[in-house]
Structure formats: C-alpha cells, structure tokens
Design an enzyme around this catalytic site. Structure first.
Site, PDB file in Angstrom:
ATOM      1  N   SER A  73      39.749  37.970  47.275  1.00 34.91           N
ATOM      2  CA  SER A  73      39.262  36.661  46.852  1.00 34.91           C
ATOM      3  C   SER A  73      40.488  35.811  46.523  1.00 34.91           C
ATOM      4  O   SER A  73      41.290  36.192  45.669  1.00 34.91           O
ATOM      5  CB  SER A  73      38.355  36.797  45.629  1.00 34.91           C
ATOM      6  N   CYS A  99      37.858  31.756  45.069  1.00 33.24           N
ATOM      7  CA  CYS A  99      37.216  31.487  43.784  1.00 33.24           C
ATOM      8  C   CYS A  99      38.019  30.512  42.922  1.00 33.24           C
ATOM      9  O   CYS A  99      37.699  30.285  41.770  1.00 33.24           O
ATOM     10  CB  CYS A  99      36.918  32.779  43.033  1.00 33.24           C
ATOM     11  N   TYR A 158      32.816  33.563  52.161  1.00 33.06           N
ATOM     12  CA  TYR A 158      32.130  32.728  51.167  1.00 33.06           C
ATOM     13  C   TYR A 158      33.113  31.868  50.377  1.00 33.06           C
ATOM     14  O   TYR A 158      34.312  32.152  50.357  1.00 33.06           O
ATOM     15  CB  TYR A 158      31.301  33.593  50.202  1.00 33.06           C
ATOM     16  N   MET A 165      44.860  -6.494  55.000  1.00 32.62           N
ATOM     17  CA  MET A 165      45.464  -7.467  55.914  1.00 32.62           C
ATOM     18  C   MET A 165      44.895  -8.867  55.649  1.00 32.62           C
ATOM     19  O   MET A 165      44.103  -9.051  54.748  1.00 32.62           O
ATOM     20  CB  MET A 165      45.246  -7.018  57.341  1.00 32.62           C
ATOM     21  N   ARG A 183      26.661  -3.025  58.682  1.00 35.00           N
ATOM     22  CA  ARG A 183      27.414  -1.772  58.507  1.00 35.00           C
ATOM     23  C   ARG A 183      26.476  -0.757  57.863  1.00 35.00           C
ATOM     24  O   ARG A 183      25.447  -1.139  57.300  1.00 35.00           O
ATOM     25  CB  ARG A 183      28.646  -1.987  57.648  1.00 35.00           C
ATOM     26  N   GLY A 204      40.896  -5.255  52.510  1.00 38.23           N
ATOM     27  CA  GLY A 204      41.812  -6.081  51.728  1.00 38.23           C
ATOM     28  C   GLY A 204      43.282  -5.885  52.050  1.00 38.23           C
ATOM     29  O   GLY A 204      44.142  -6.480  51.413  1.00 38.23           O
ATOM     30  N   HIS A 243      26.862  -8.046  41.694  1.00 34.02           N
ATOM     31  CA  HIS A 243      28.058  -7.189  41.625  1.00 34.02           C
ATOM     32  C   HIS A 243      27.741  -5.903  40.872  1.00 34.02           C
ATOM     33  O   HIS A 243      28.025  -4.798  41.332  1.00 34.02           O
ATOM     34  CB  HIS A 243      29.189  -7.959  40.926  1.00 34.02           C
ATOM     35  N   LYS A 252      35.617  -3.964  63.504  1.00 32.37           N
ATOM     36  CA  LYS A 252      34.835  -5.193  63.350  1.00 32.37           C
ATOM     37  C   LYS A 252      34.550  -5.827  64.709  1.00 32.37           C
ATOM     38  O   LYS A 252      33.406  -6.189  65.016  1.00 32.37           O
ATOM     39  CB  LYS A 252      35.609  -6.170  62.454  1.00 32.37           C
ATOM     40  N   ARG A 299      40.433 -13.374  61.545  1.00 30.50           N
ATOM     41  CA  ARG A 299      40.473 -12.179  60.678  1.00 30.50           C
ATOM     42  C   ARG A 299      41.106 -11.001  61.383  1.00 30.50           C
ATOM     43  O   ARG A 299      41.031 -10.880  62.599  1.00 30.50           O
ATOM     44  CB  ARG A 299      39.052 -11.740  60.302  1.00 30.50           C
TER      45      ARG A 299
HETATM   46  C1  PEP Z   1      42.690  31.328  40.352  1.00 31.82           C
HETATM   47  O1  PEP Z   1      43.827  31.583  39.966  1.00 31.82           O
HETATM   48  O2  PEP Z   1      42.441  30.602  41.322  1.00 31.82           O
HETATM   49  C2  PEP Z   1      41.534  31.884  39.648  1.00 31.82           C
HETATM   50  C3  PEP Z   1      40.310  31.736  40.109  1.00 31.82           C
HETATM   51  O3  PEP Z   1      41.754  32.511  38.468  1.00 31.82           O
HETATM   52  P1  PEP Z   1      42.076  31.770  37.097  1.00 31.82           P
HETATM   53  O4  PEP Z   1      41.800  30.315  37.303  1.00 31.82           O
HETATM   54  O5  PEP Z   1      41.202  32.385  36.080  1.00 31.82           O
HETATM   55  O6  PEP Z   1      43.520  32.081  36.918  1.00 31.82           O
END
Ligand code: PEP
Ligand code: MG
Length: 907
Positions: free
Chosen positions: A798, A865, A885, A114, A376, A112, A490, A32, A103
């Site tokens: 993966s 994944c 990925y 301090m 801001r 909020g 609000h 600030k 302040r």
């Molecule tokens: C995991 O375990 O991260 C996964 C992608 O497989 P599932 O969630 O199907 O066990």
C-alpha cells in the site's frame, strides 16, 4: 512554416445562418470563434462577424505587424463588408454607423488574461450620428468615452504598468466627480461625458505624443494587433505556464457587430439556462431587463424579471408579490414579448440538444431583434450536476459513459454536507423569504462585510448585494444572504459555483451597514446574531437549526451505481473507528485501506496505559502495560471488523514516534509521575530521552516494532483474537496486517516473523484459525526501489504517498506549511504535492514499485492510502498505473468512485 502560402484562409466569417468554420475547429478559430461559427451554422442569430485564425497570431510573432496586416487586409475588408450587408449599417458612416467589438479567443478559455475592445468605430462625427440614430445622446457619448478609455488602455499603452501607478483615465474621472460633487459614473451629465472624451484624448496625446485615431480602419488594425500582442502579455504567459499551454497555440481575434440592449423599451438583455442550475430541474429559466446592458442584469441594482411565465409566478410567490402587481410591474418575457420569447425558447432547446448539456446563454434584444451572444455549458450546483447527468441519460440525449463524464468529482462533496433535520425545521421560525439561489443548509452568525466573514467560526454574509471584491468573504462564510438581486445576481451565480448555500433577493430585509443591523417586519437583528438559511426553499430562519447527515439516494445513488459499473479500481476508506467505517460503507467503500492504530491510544483511558508502556524500564514492565492495552485494542478491532463485515480491513501497526504520546507540559508530567509512583525527574528524563532532532525520520514505523517486538505481538494478538471472536458470532473478518515505514526486506521479514508466530500461537490457543494477509506500506523511496525484493515476502503493498512525498521531495510534512504557499505563489510548484500526487517525480516511484513488485508476484495486490487516494487527478494516475484500489477518507469515497470510473472511461 508556410510563410509564402498567401492563398490560405486566414479569416473565417460567421453570421446570417452561415459560417466558414464550425465547433470542431477550436485549434484554428479558438473556443469562442468555433462556437460562434457553430451557432450561426445551426441557425442561431449571433451578431455577424469574423475570426482571424490563431495561425495568423503565430505569423504575426514571426513576420511582424506590416507583413501580417498585408496578408489579412483584403480578407478583413471583405468580411467587414459582409457584416455591413447583414446589419444594414456601415463602418465609419456618420448617419448609420456599424460599431464592432474586437476580442481575443484562444483554443481554451483563458478568462481575463487577454484584451478586448468594444464600441470600435466611433469618432467625433460618428458619435453624433449614433446619438441621432438611437435618439439617445447620453448612450452615444457614454459609449464613446468607454471606447477611448478601452482603446487607450489596450492599444495605445495607457494602462498603468504597476499597481502603484495611477490609471490616467480613472484619475480624470475621479477629478471630475470631485469637482461636480458626485459619486457614481451614472451621475455624469451628457456635458460631463463630452468633457471626459476631450480630456481622455488630451491625456493620450500628452503621454504618447499621438492623436487618438479618428479613422475607424486605423482603429481596427490597431485593435487586432493589440489582441495578438496580449497573447504575449505577462499575465497570459504566466497563465499558460501554470496550465501547460504551449506558446505557439496563439490566440484568434474575433471581430463582431456590436448590439445594444439599452436602446429603449423595445430593447433588453438577459441571461438564461436551459435547466435549473440550482436544482437541475428540467425547466427553461432566466432573467432579463428591458432597456439595459449585460452588466445591469448581474449587478443586482435593478430587480430583473423572469423569462418564463411559470418562473415569474414562482418568483412572485416567493417574493410575496401579488399577481396583479407582478403582471403589471414585473411581467415575464413570455408575456411582454411573446414572439421574442418563442424564438428564444426554440434556440435554448436547439442549443441544449446540440451541445448535449445544460447551456448558460446570454442574449440581447436590440430594437425588437433577438441576438444570442454566447452559449456555454452552464455552471451548476453538485445536486444539479447529478440530476442533469441522470436526466440527460434517461432522456436518451447522452449515454452512460457521457453521463459519468458530466460529473465533476470534487463537486459531489456538496451533496455530502449535512442538511436541516426536518423535525427541527418544523419548529423553526421563518423570519423572511428570499429566492432559493443555491441549495444547502447554513447556520451562522450575521456579518455584514466580506472582510469580516471570519469574525466568528460560522458566519452568514448578509449584504444588500455582493460584488467581485466579496469573493473571498463569500468563500469563508457558511452561507450568503442578499436583500437584492435575482437568481442570476452575482451572489447567486458565484454561490452556485462554490456550492455554497445562498438566499438572494429577500426584498423585505432592510440592511443598515452603518448600524450593522438587519430589520425585517419591525424586528431588528444585529451583527453576531444567529440565523439559518435554507438554500433550497429560500427560507430565512431565526437562530440555529439542527442538521443531520445526508444519505445516498435518488439520482446520486444511481450515478454511484453507474460509477461502479465502469470503474476498474475498488475504493476503500481510511477509518480508525467503527463509526467512520460505517459512514464510509454507506458511501460505498469496499473495505478499509488504512486503520491507523495509534489514534486509538489517545483516548483518555488508554493514554495512561500507553504512557506506562513507554516509561517502563524493563521488558516485563512494558509487557504488563501492553497487557492492559490488549483488551481495548481487541474491542476496537472487533467494532471495525463488524462494521466492515465481509470486506477486507487493512490494520497498520503502530507508526508514530513515541514522544508524541508523552506529556510535554510540567503540570501533566507531575500528574503522570504521581499516578505512576515515580519521580518527576524520571518522567522528565524519559521525555528528554525520547526527544528527536528529526522525528519524521526518527524512531517510528517498523523501527518501533523492531526495537519493541512486544508492541507488534500485542497488536497482532488483538487483531487475530478480534477476528476469531467475530467468527464465533458468524461474522467474517478479513484482516490485512500492514507493517509501516519499511525500507528494506530485512525490516519487513523481522516484523513478519513476529506477526506470523504470534498468530500461530493464538490459533493454537483458540484451536481455530482465520485467513489473514501480511503486507507492507511502500512509503520510503528505498522500498519502491527494492520492491522486487520486498514482494518476495510481502502479500500486498500500500503506497503511503504522504511519507513518500515527504521523503522524495525532502519536504518535512510538519514544516512544509512554512514555504509551500510561497512556492505555489511564485509558480515554483503549481500545486501542493501533499494534496495532488506529483506524477512526474513521486509517481515514478509508485510506478516502479508496482512494476517491480508484480515482477515477482504478478497478482500482488497494490493500493494507495496516502491523502492522494481521494484526489481525482491522482486517482486517475493510480488507475493508469494498475493499482487495485485507492483508499481515502469516508467523505471522499463517492468522489473517488466517480474519479475511478472516469479514469477507466477516458482510457
Ligand atoms: C502515508 O504516509 O501516506 C500514510 C498513509 O501514513 P501516515 O500518513 O499515517 O504516515
Ligand atoms: Mg506514513
């Protein structure tokens, strides 16, 4: 620490277009203080003041009160004098008093956490002078009683310590209201306010044994020390720990001249935005009220007026207010105070250019003089965020990387929600019109109270106005509708922050909370009735309106294209059906990172064959059932491969424990026995046999394929045949076959052998081949630890971070819901590790697995994944770890694309 360095600067002044500091000094002056200095430097009129540095806070913690006050006394006194000169008033003077605010201000905003003291400098004599000077006795006494209350709480320790203790000041006010038969603070008379001041001081004396300090200097020293103390309040310590801010940062103290917008008709206050926070349109806009304080604009009690003439005309049109009435009763600031407006307009341009982002500003006009209190980077909807970033880029104010960094990935989610079908909208009946406060399409049943927002599945929270207590209900509701309040009310501000559809200030609605009715043009709607809100037009529509899925177009598409230009990682999707694959592809997915094949077995026509397979006593019986499943699996894969034509598709072999597929209720067990011509007893026995103590650690993943190799054979055949079938049609499929829940190289090798020999068989039968990969999930800690061994055989990795999190923490995925919320509440964990990847622990395994794998195969393709693949912080971690990925659910693909780009840019 330089305790003896008496000469260093501890107090930095700002005001009157000069400042000792600037915006780069956030560590020393706090966020600030640094911004106030910066505004002053670039010629923005901020109420003059000074900042006591964060270093002084640390000195205070080491040296104590007396020593520190000695160190700053001289500088503070001179700096107050400086304020007096600029303002033409005097601290403690009874005729022409200067009042100040004190302040906190850490280097990062800790909202909020301090303390603050306002109206400092008042006493029994000054209040009389203030009343005379402002010609407003009520204002003077109200300011005085607020000051004593705040000072008593913050400095003198009157604040109740626990929730159950009664706030002595609130109690006194409640008693007086009761005695006088009134409800609101605004109903107090001047005499009431004088009585309150007397009683407050008395309560302080009783509790602390001390008289309320009448000397303004004494008040000021007390307030400065109290702000330093608040850095070590329980609240602040907790907040710091949660966010990992070190204790030695300290807080700065900002002391500033008070300015008042409620000093008469030549005063006012308002809020404005350099661009439209709802749509992103490049128009200056905002609201103000004459003779009002800051809270009055957002409280929604008075109808705020528009700042610009254009805004005012647009507003009147929506509110169905005639031009002559508009001009007379609700003129814009541009019309009413053209000079002030021009000045404000100049500042808004200047501030946006300076900070190179949309600004949200607060201002006060005190007796014809404009003051900017704050600027801001403004909160905005997802749509506005994207438009503003692209517009600023096109205007040359920022570059491509900066445009991408203006995107908050999770906010893109708002743009992926359904919108009203234009065809359905044409037929819809509009019952009333409000302000388009926050865009979106919402259909739901009317509820009138925030704590009833989950009374129905989809609700529209319908209120005269909203307040901070309604927050949770606003979050639960599908949309928010208010009868009062403008674009900065609000309801509007909060809804935009949440990305929730909101129509505000629909003045023609009459809401009766008691009867739970909404009346408009003589028609009555009741709780539970369906209505729809169009947050982009402000239309309130009777009944339900059909919606359609949005498309990636315009600025959204442009920002996505930019993201791909800078991202190093690709973004794939987790999809089990052609439809999901299609949606993900339309959102820019560059392949599938996980197809969970088990989901395909739950459909009605398949579950029977699946159960037959499980209940079969012999390999022959099992093979027969699998043969029935084969054509179904094959056609599933054909659909998915076709939707992802030319892009890689990772298909995972069957993973869950078999008991998930058998019926557990007597009735369905009976049906199954009948269908299969076996006894109920036999079904029951099999179900009991499949029961496991720890199914998550039981007979699942590759353990199934090893004990029932026929399953792996069938699935491999389905995958390879599907790819070959598409090849015949000229469609390229790129399957990647993935073995789940591998913990040892031997497990993988055993499955790989079956996969390759089955594929070879199919190639021979068909006299044709396709390319495919065989890889594994890394989701068991042992797999990460021995990744170098596994990589000798596996063609890709993966990370299944759902299971990896489960097994690293030892938290069952199915049971963690019982204790994780408590862990988070108690601060044992700051976030749910199943949502945000635990970089400290699980992350080590991901890093190690990747490194070890690539030590054997330097080009090993590695992805993720688990659910974390669509979570921005986790995506950033994956980038740093060098993953190829991330894979996430279709609707998170755009979020992951931007997160991946940001990770690359930030590096
Ligand atoms: C995991 O375990 O991260 C996964 C992608 O497989 P599932 O969630 O199907 O066990
Ligand atoms: Mg798993």
């Amino acid at each position: 620490m330089d305790k003896l360095q008496k000469t260093k600067t501890r107090v930095y002044r700002f005001g009157n277009k000069t400042a000792d500091g600037n915006s780069s000094m956030k560590n020393l002056l706090g966020g600030k203080g640094a911004n106030l200095a910066e505004m002053s430097l670039i010629g923005i009129p901020v109420p003059p003041g000074f900042t006591i540095t964060t270093e002084v806070c640390t000195e205070y913690n080491e040296l104590g009160k007396e020593a520190v006050l000695k160190l700053i006394k001289n500088e503070v006194e001179k700096s107050v004098e400086n304020i007096e000169t600029i303002m033409g008033t005097q601290f403690g003077n009874t005729e022409n008093p200067l009042l100040i605010s004190v302040r906190s201000g850490a280097r990062v905003s800790m909202p909020g956490m301090m303390d603050t003291v306002l109206n400092l400098g008042l006493n029994d004599d000054v209040v009389i002078g203030l009343a005379k000077k402002t010609n407003n006795e009520r204002f003077a006494w109200d300011s005085y009683r607020r000051f004593i209350q705040m000072y008593g709480d913050v400095v003198l320790g009157m604040k109740p310590e626990s929730k159950d203790d009664i706030d002595p000041f609130e109690e006194i006010m409640d008693n007086l209201k009761h005695k006088r038969g009134i409800k609101l603070d605004t109903e107090f008379t001047i005499q009431d306010l004088k009585d309150l001041v007397y009683d407050f001081k008395d309560a302080i004396k009783k509790k602390t044994g001390l008289n309320f300090p009448t000397n303004p200097w004494e008040q000021l020293w007390g307030a400065i020390i109290a702000v330093f103390n608040s850095w070590n309040s329980d609240r602040a310590i907790y907040y710091r720990k949660m966010n990992g801010y070190p204790a030695d940062w300290g807080t700065a103290v900002n002391v500033q001249a008070m300015v008042y917008g409620n000093m008469g008709n030549n005063s006012g206050t308002g809020v404005c935005f350099t661009r439209d926070a709802a749509t992103g349109e490049n128009v200056f806009n905002g609201e103000y009220l004459i003779n009002a304080q800051g809270e009055d604009v957002v409280a929604g009690v008075r109808t705020p007026q528009q700042i610009t003439l254009l805004g005012s005309k647009r507003w009147a049109e929506l509110a169905k207010i005639d031009e002559t009435i508009r001009a007379e009763k609700y003129p814009s600031l541009e019309e009413l105070m053209p000079e002030i407006f021009n000045e404000l307009n100049e500042y808004q341009k200047k501030l946006e250019n300076h900070y190179r982002d949309m600004q949200d500003m607060e201002f006060t006009i005190q007796d014809g003089k404009l003051w900017i209190l704050q600027t801001r980077n403004g909160k905005r909807t997802g749509a506005a965020m994207v438009k503003i970033a692209m517009d600023l880029l096109k205007e040359g104010l920022i570059n491509e990387k900066e445009a991408l960094l203006l995107i908050e990935p999770n906010k893109l989610d708002e743009l992926l929600h359904p919108v009203f079908d234009p065809k359905a909208l044409k037929k819809a009946t509009v019952i009333a019109q409000g302000l388009p406060a926050s865009p979106g399409a919402a259909t739901g049943q009317i509820v009138f109270f925030a704590d009833e927002a989950n009374k129905y599945k989809n609700t529209i929270l319908t209120r005269i106005e909203t307040s901070p207590e309604d927050l949770e209900g606003m979050n639960l509701a599908k949309g928010i509708l208010t009868a009062r309040g403008g674009m900065t009310s609000h309801a509007a501000v909060v809804a935009r922050g949440m990305g929730k559809c909101c129509v505000s200030g629909a003045g023609s609605l009459k809401i009766n909370y008691k009867k739970r009715t909404l009346t408009v043009d003589g028609r009555e709607f009741h709780e539970g009735d369906w209505i729809s809100l169009n947050g982009s037009t402000g239309n309130i529509i009777e009944g339900k309106v059909a919606t359609i899925n949005p498309t990636l177009s315009g600025e959204f598409a442009e920002i996505m294209e930019l993201a791909d230009k800078y991202a190093a990682m690709k973004v794939r999707t987790n999809a089990d059906t052609p439809k999901d694959a299609q949606i993900a592809r339309s959102f820019g997915a560059q392949g599938i990172g996980l197809t969970r094949t088990e989901h395909m077995f739950f459909e009605v026509d398949r579950i029977k064959a699946m159960r037959e397979m499980i209940l079969a006593d012999t390999v022959k019986g099992r093979k027969q059932a699998l043969e029935d499943l084969l054509p179904m699996q094959r056609s599933d894969f054909e659909g998915i491969f076709e939707a992802m034509e030319g892009l890689p598709v990772t298909v995972r072999l069957l993973d869950p424990p078999l008991h998930e597929f058998v019926p557990h209720q007597l009735a369905t067990q009976k049906d199954l026995a009948e269908e299969m011509h076996i006894s109920l007893e036999a079904v029951k026995n099999k179900v009991a046999e499949l029961e496991e103590f720890n199914p998550m650690l039981g007979h699942r993943g590759c353990r199934l394929g090893i004990t029932y190799p026929e399953i792996t054979e069938m699935q491999t055949r389905a995958i390879i045949e599907a790819a070959l079938n598409l090849k015949e049609k000229g469609i390229v499929a790129k399957p990647e076959i993935m073995v789940p829940l591998v913990g040892t190289l031997q497990e993988f090798s055993a499955q790989e052998k079956i996969i390759r020999s089955t594929a070879k068989k199919v190639f021979e039968e068909r006299n044709d081949t396709i390319e495919f990969l065989v890889g594994t999930m890394i989701e068991i800690p042992r797999a990460a630890l021995t990744a170098d061994l596994i990589a000798e055989k596996a063609e890709f990795f993966s990370f299944g971070t759902n299971d990896l999190t489960q097994m690293t923490f030892g938290y069952s995925r199915d049971d963690a819901g019982k204790f994780l919320p408590i862990y988070i509440e108690e601060g044992i964990l700051s976030v749910d590790p199943f949502e945000v990847l635990d970089q400290e622990g699980v992350g080590q395994l991901v890093e190690m697995g990747t490194k070890k794998g690539r030590s054997v195969k330097p080009k090993l393709k590695v992805g993720i994944c688990g659910e974390h693949g669509g979570e921005p912080k986790s995506v950033e971690f994956c980038h740093r770890t060098g993953l190829n990925y991330v894979s996430c659910s279709p609707y998170r693909v755009p979020i992951a694309r931007v997160a991946a780009a940001q990770a690359a840019i930030k590096e």
